[in-house]
Design a protein around this motif. Structure first.
Motif, PDB file in Angstrom:
ATOM      1  N   GLY A 118      23.326  -2.418  19.391  1.00  0.00           N
ATOM      2  CA  GLY A 118      24.440  -1.961  18.753  1.00  0.00           C
ATOM      3  C   GLY A 118      25.335  -0.875  19.333  1.00  0.00           C
ATOM      4  N   PHE A 119      24.680  -0.293  20.379  1.00  0.00           N
ATOM      5  CA  PHE A 119      25.621   0.637  21.074  1.00  0.00           C
ATOM      6  C   PHE A 119      26.791  -0.189  22.009  1.00  0.00           C
ATOM      7  CE2 PHE A 119      26.745   3.034  25.076  1.00  0.00           C
ATOM      8  CZ  PHE A 119      27.159   4.547  24.570  1.00  0.00           C
ATOM      9  N   LEU A 120      26.266  -1.370  22.519  1.00  0.00           N
ATOM     10  CA  LEU A 120      27.080  -2.233  23.409  1.00  0.00           C
ATOM     11  C   LEU A 120      28.324  -2.920  22.512  1.00  0.00           C
ATOM     12  CD1 LEU A 120      24.783  -3.772  26.058  1.00  0.00           C
ATOM     13  CD2 LEU A 120      26.262  -1.605  26.271  1.00  0.00           C
ATOM     14  N   GLU A 121      27.749  -3.125  21.355  1.00  0.00           N
ATOM     15  CA  GLU A 121      28.722  -3.911  20.574  1.00  0.00           C
ATOM     16  C   GLU A 121      28.902  -3.186  18.990  1.00  0.00           C
ATOM     17  OE1 GLU A 121      30.601  -6.338  20.993  1.00  0.00           O
ATOM     18  OE2 GLU A 121      29.942  -6.869  23.028  1.00  0.00           O
ATOM     19  N   PRO A 122      29.336  -1.797  19.206  1.00  0.00           N
ATOM     20  CA  PRO A 122      29.478  -1.167  17.629  1.00  0.00           C
ATOM     21  C   PRO A 122      30.663  -2.090  16.965  1.00  0.00           C
ATOM     22  CG  PRO A 122      31.092  -0.294  19.459  1.00  0.00           C
ATOM     23  CD  PRO A 122      30.013  -1.324  20.118  1.00  0.00           C
ATOM     24  N   ARG A 125      31.177  -2.928  10.264  1.00  0.00           N
ATOM     25  CA  ARG A 125      30.427  -3.498   9.229  1.00  0.00           C
ATOM     26  C   ARG A 125      29.195  -2.944   9.207  1.00  0.00           C
ATOM     27  NH1 ARG A 125      29.608  -9.861  10.436  1.00  0.00           N
ATOM     28  NH2 ARG A 125      28.189  -9.599  12.232  1.00  0.00           N
ATOM     29  N   ASP A 126      28.775  -2.360  10.508  1.00  0.00           N
ATOM     30  CA  ASP A 126      27.397  -1.897  10.609  1.00  0.00           C
ATOM     31  C   ASP A 126      27.479  -0.440  10.436  1.00  0.00           C
ATOM     32  OD1 ASP A 126      26.196  -4.457  11.250  1.00  0.00           O
ATOM     33  OD2 ASP A 126      26.677  -4.320  13.411  1.00  0.00           O
ATOM     34  N   LEU A 127      28.469   0.205  10.758  1.00  0.00           N
ATOM     35  CA  LEU A 127      28.689   1.634  10.876  1.00  0.00           C
ATOM     36  C   LEU A 127      29.460   2.269   9.784  1.00  0.00           C
ATOM     37  CD1 LEU A 127      29.037   1.764  14.889  1.00  0.00           C
ATOM     38  CD2 LEU A 127      27.168   2.446  13.672  1.00  0.00           C
ATOM     39  N   ARG A 318      33.303   5.294  18.095  1.00  0.00           N
ATOM     40  CA  ARG A 318      33.147   4.311  18.967  1.00  0.00           C
ATOM     41  C   ARG A 318      33.612   3.046  18.344  1.00  0.00           C
ATOM     42  NH1 ARG A 318      29.169   2.333  21.271  1.00  0.00           N
ATOM     43  NH2 ARG A 318      30.182   2.286  23.391  1.00  0.00           N
ATOM     44  N   ALA A 319      33.015   2.719  17.091  1.00  0.00           N
ATOM     45  CA  ALA A 319      33.627   1.458  16.548  1.00  0.00           C
ATOM     46  C   ALA A 319      35.102   1.448  16.353  1.00  0.00           C
ATOM     47  CB  ALA A 319      32.838   1.266  15.266  1.00  0.00           C
ATOM     48  N   PHE A 320      35.580   2.335  15.848  1.00  0.00           N
ATOM     49  CA  PHE A 320      37.191   2.740  15.687  1.00  0.00           C
ATOM     50  C   PHE A 320      37.979   2.304  16.861  1.00  0.00           C
ATOM     51  CE2 PHE A 320      36.645   5.854  11.767  1.00  0.00           C
ATOM     52  CZ  PHE A 320      36.877   4.773  10.776  1.00  0.00           C
ATOM     53  N   VAL A 321      37.401   2.880  17.933  1.00  0.00           N
ATOM     54  CA  VAL A 321      38.133   2.849  19.231  1.00  0.00           C
ATOM     55  C   VAL A 321      38.034   1.407  19.648  1.00  0.00           C
ATOM     56  CG1 VAL A 321      38.426   3.639  21.668  1.00  0.00           C
ATOM     57  CG2 VAL A 321      38.049   5.365  19.839  1.00  0.00           C
ATOM     58  N   ARG A 322      36.948   0.871  19.804  1.00  0.00           N
ATOM     59  CA  ARG A 322      36.360  -0.508  20.342  1.00  0.00           C
ATOM     60  C   ARG A 322      37.271  -1.408  19.733  1.00  0.00           C
ATOM     61  NH1 ARG A 322      32.328  -3.378  23.001  1.00  0.00           N
ATOM     62  NH2 ARG A 322      31.849  -1.229  24.162  1.00  0.00           N
ATOM     63  N   GLN A 323      37.188  -1.361  18.144  1.00  0.00           N
ATOM     64  CA  GLN A 323      37.812  -2.335  17.538  1.00  0.00           C
ATOM     65  C   GLN A 323      39.565  -2.285  17.384  1.00  0.00           C
ATOM     66  OE1 GLN A 323      34.025  -3.275  14.396  1.00  0.00           O
ATOM     67  NE2 GLN A 323      35.957  -3.957  13.931  1.00  0.00           N
ATOM     68  N   ASP A 551      33.345  -4.325  35.439  1.00  0.00           N
ATOM     69  CA  ASP A 551      32.973  -5.010  34.234  1.00  0.00           C
ATOM     70  C   ASP A 551      31.458  -4.556  33.751  1.00  0.00           C
ATOM     71  OD1 ASP A 551      35.136  -6.606  34.566  1.00  0.00           O
ATOM     72  OD2 ASP A 551      34.051  -8.318  35.657  1.00  0.00           O
ATOM     73  N   ALA A 552      30.661  -4.431  34.618  1.00  0.00           N
ATOM     74  CA  ALA A 552      29.344  -3.733  34.093  1.00  0.00           C
ATOM     75  C   ALA A 552      29.419  -2.477  33.578  1.00  0.00           C
ATOM     76  CB  ALA A 552      28.271  -3.910  35.391  1.00  0.00           C
ATOM     77  N   VAL A 553      30.376  -1.775  33.831  1.00  0.00           N
ATOM     78  CA  VAL A 553      30.288  -0.298  33.367  1.00  0.00           C
ATOM     79  C   VAL A 553      31.191  -0.330  32.120  1.00  0.00           C
ATOM     80  CG1 VAL A 553      31.406   2.007  33.829  1.00  0.00           C
ATOM     81  CG2 VAL A 553      30.011   0.970  35.479  1.00  0.00           C
ATOM     82  N   GLU A 554      32.150  -1.062  32.086  1.00  0.00           N
ATOM     83  CA  GLU A 554      33.109  -1.212  30.859  1.00  0.00           C
ATOM     84  C   GLU A 554      32.394  -1.499  29.639  1.00  0.00           C
ATOM     85  OE1 GLU A 554      36.372  -3.558  31.496  1.00  0.00           O
ATOM     86  OE2 GLU A 554      37.344  -2.406  33.117  1.00  0.00           O
ATOM     87  N   ARG A 555      31.142  -2.029  29.778  1.00  0.00           N
ATOM     88  CA  ARG A 555      30.654  -2.654  28.580  1.00  0.00           C
ATOM     89  C   ARG A 555      29.827  -1.377  27.717  1.00  0.00           C
ATOM     90  NH1 ARG A 555      26.140  -7.229  29.812  1.00  0.00           N
ATOM     91  NH2 ARG A 555      26.075  -6.959  27.466  1.00  0.00           N
ATOM     92  N   ALA A 556      29.647  -0.368  28.545  1.00  0.00           N
ATOM     93  CA  ALA A 556      29.173   1.087  27.816  1.00  0.00           C
ATOM     94  C   ALA A 556      30.148   1.704  27.274  1.00  0.00           C
ATOM     95  CB  ALA A 556      28.411   1.695  29.064  1.00  0.00           C
ATOM     96  N   GLY A 557      31.685   1.321  27.386  1.00  0.00           N
ATOM     97  CA  GLY A 557      32.694   2.133  26.844  1.00  0.00           C
ATOM     98  C   GLY A 557      32.931   1.782  25.279  1.00  0.00           C
TER      99      GLY A 557
END
Length: 650
Positions: A118-122, A125-127, A318-323, A551-557
């Motif tokens: 859930g952290f990597l893919e916020p 619909r979940d939050l 986090r979900a707001f920014v990611r999406q 690439d690896a680090v960006e997944r935690a953003g």
């Protein structure tokens, strides 16, 4: 896998060998106290109740790479240092099949093993909570729905910063899509100041508005909102700033930071509150067969405001920014697309672009130009007009940078001399009649960055009043302290949130204001500054700073306030080149022992300890620490280091 060195054992430093620091000259045990700790010990001994304990400092492991005192005067420590955190990192890597570097980043930020997906893919619909958890939300949705159904004229009163512009544009877009007449008013920073004012309220009433909606302001607007009620206007407040016990007269005050709100959503910016209001409104309109067209398209504005307003990037944010970034990359909003072009950003925008490229340009209108430009740009539907406004904001931003540079140099010189006389000042307060009111917040931000403590800067007026803006450090709630000054009669008006605040002094008495803030914040600032060590997520070599690591680090953003961007350290790399570029940036080439070099840049560092050390160590070894910066310009794909600190490696 990237070339990434993880740490083992309680002392994460390579064994000493010829040419490496041996700790010679250090006290027994190799541990030195960070600057100011000796003074804090003396003060704590004299009055233990006034300051937090500092004894825990000596329980820290040996500093990483033996950096006890970097160019910025702080020790370096491994973020993922404890045995528990290292075990969690291993469990995350093995349990979820993730690269070691990503697992360590997650473990260092306390992400639970089962919370990793859930952290990597916020996902919203979940939050996304039920908006009704916010006090007064149902009343706000009902009143807005009534205005929409009756086609009332709605007045939107915003603010002149990014959050205010984005919040106003978000609500105005929904009303426009529903065919509802609206009038948008963004106050002038100099002639009107922050928040609703009676003159503007009367103007909006005369124009026929029957509903006034304040966004990113209004929670403390008692007199102007009472004037609105007297004129027959209903008021809905959508805000996030700290709230007094007594709320203004309004049909609804939706603010997760009001004292009786138990939603737990106090980390939202105003645009986040507006978005939840539109979700509630959409649900209410469905009863009458209406819906807000493409509500999710507004997430680009929510993401922009969330990053630019420096609210914590956790949970729903986090979900707001990611999406929202995903929406922005589609370039569907003409104004933002034009601003991306004006900023010269050809790659897909990332979270830091919102805070460092887009945000300052939108703010420039409210700081030194036309305060309505930002909201107009975000609402623009004509590509030619959008390009024109974006170019105007870009020009204003360059003018703002020039004004800011001169004022910051003056403020830093003054504060440097003051701190030489009294290095334990917990809060910095300064002002000048020569400073433009639109840049005092930027001056405060630079002072906070340079000296590591809360700072306030004021524009002093000829009539004896002063308007100021402040910036704080994590752990010192500046907004609460300012509200206390207002309640004590030390300020005419003011407010804000933990990290930023604004205030107006009716009488030119900066000393009394400084003393009040210092008394309020001394303990929290002292405690916060004791934890100033730079936390490093991993050791890499120049050759390891590659796209696969990024690439690896960006997944935690996304990364931002409350979600620190991972920091990587380069041990004993030679400064092959260092020079000043642009507006005081220092660009360098750092070469490892294998001959591979990596580009590095320290922003606004030419006159800082970091820049001076780099420029004076050409041909010599340094330890360097920074975050990863991806450059995909014109088909290239390379990574460089954005330096945040350096240390001598002799």
């Amino acid at each position: 896998m990237p070339r990434f060195s993880h740490f083992q054992g309680p002392h994460p430093n390579p064994p000493h060998s010829a040419g490496q620091a041996s700790g010679a000259g250090l006290p027994e045990g190799g541990i030195t106290q960070p600057p100011g700790v000796a003074r804090l010990r003396q003060r704590a001994s004299a009055n233990p109740a006034t300051l937090p304990s500092v004894s825990t400092l000596l329980d820290l492991p040996r500093p990483l790479l033996d950096v006890h005192r970097s160019a910025l005067g702080r020790p370096w420590h491994e973020r993922c240092a404890s045995a528990q955190a290292q075990s969690l990192a291993v469990a995350i890597a093995q349990g979820h099949g993730l690269p070691e570097v990503l697992a360590r980043v997650l473990a260092g930020r306390g992400v639970d093993l089962h919370a990793v997906p859930g952290f990597l893919e916020p996902r919203l619909r979940d939050l996304l909570p039920d908006p009704a958890v916010l006090v007064d939300m149902e009343a706000a949705a009902d009143r807005l729905a009534a205005a929409i159904l009756k086609r009332e004229k709605v007045a939107i009163f915003g603010d002149y910063d990014v959050d205010g512009a984005a919040s106003a544009a978000l609500l105005a877009s929904a009303l426009r899509d529903l065919g509802v007449p609206y009038r948008l008013h963004i106050p002038d920073r100099i002639t009107e100041g922050y928040g609703p004012n009676a003159a503007a309220v009367r103007m909006l009433a005369e124009e026929g508005a029957t509903l006034l909606v304040t966004v990113d302001c209004g929670t403390a607007g008692h007199e102007p909102l009472a004037e609105a009620a007297r004129l027959g206007m209903d008021v809905v407040v959508l805000d996030h700033h700290g709230a007094p016990e007594l709320l203004p007269p309004a049909r609804a005050v939706v603010n997760p930071n009001r004292l009786d709100d138990l939603s737990g959503l106090g980390h939202l910016c105003a645009a986040g509150v507006v978005f939840l209001t539109l979700v509630a409104l959409n649900r209410r309109l469905r009863r009458d067969g209406l819906t807000i067209p493409d509500l999710m398209a507004g997430l680009d504005l929510v993401a922009l405001a969330t990053v630019a307003d420096v609210v914590p990037l956790h949970g729903l944010n986090r979900a707001f920014v990611r999406q929202g970034l995903a929406v922005m990359r589609g370039r569907g909003r003409l104004g933002l697309a034009a601003l991306l072009d004006a900023a010269g950003l050809s790659e897909a925008p990332q979270a830091w672009h919102l805070g460092f490229l887009l945000g300052p340009r939108i703010n420039a209108g409210g700081r030194i130009g036309d305060s309505t430009l930002g909201a107009r740009l975000l609402l623009c539907e004509d590509p030619i007009e959008a390009a024109g406004i974006a170019a105007q904001l870009d020009t204003l931003n360059r003018e703002r940078q020039a004004i800011e540079a001169a004022a910051v140099a003056e403020a830093e010189a003054e504060m440097g001399m003051r701190l030489e006389r009294d290095p334990d000042q917990p809060v910095l307060v300064t002002g000048s009649p020569d400073w433009h009111p639109g840049v005092v917040g930027l001056i405060a931000a630079r002072l906070k960055e340079r000296f590591g403590r809360p700072a306030f800067a004021f524009a002093l007026r000829q009539d004896g009043t002063a308007t100021g803006s402040g910036r704080s450090i994590p752990g010192a709630d500046l907004g609460r302290a300012v509200r206390a000054c207002v309640e004590a009669g030390l300020a005419a008006k003011g407010g804000g949130h933990a990290m930023a605040a604004g205030v107006t002094l009716a009488a030119l008495d900066l000393d009394r204001f400084r003393e009040a803030l210092a008394g309020d914040l001394a303990a929290s600032v002292a405690e916060a500054r004791l934890g100033e060590a730079l936390l490093v997520d991993g050791l890499v070599s120049a050759g390891g700073v590659q796209p696969d690591l990024s690439d690896a680090v960006e997944r935690a953003g996304p990364f931002g306030q409350g979600a620190p961007e991972p920091v990587f350290a380069l041990a004993r790399h030679r400064v092959a080149d260092a020079r000043v570029v642009g507006t005081g940036h220092v660009k360098a080439q750092l070469r490892g022992r294998d001959g591979v070099a990596v580009g590095a840049i320290a922003f606004r560092a030419a006159e800082s300890p970091v820049g001076r050390l780099l420029l004076s160590h050409i041909g010599r070894d340094v330890h360097a620490a920074g975050t990863l910066s991806r450059d995909r310009w014109r088909g290239s794909d390379r990574v460089e280091l954005r330096l945040c600190d350096v240390a001598e490696a002799d």
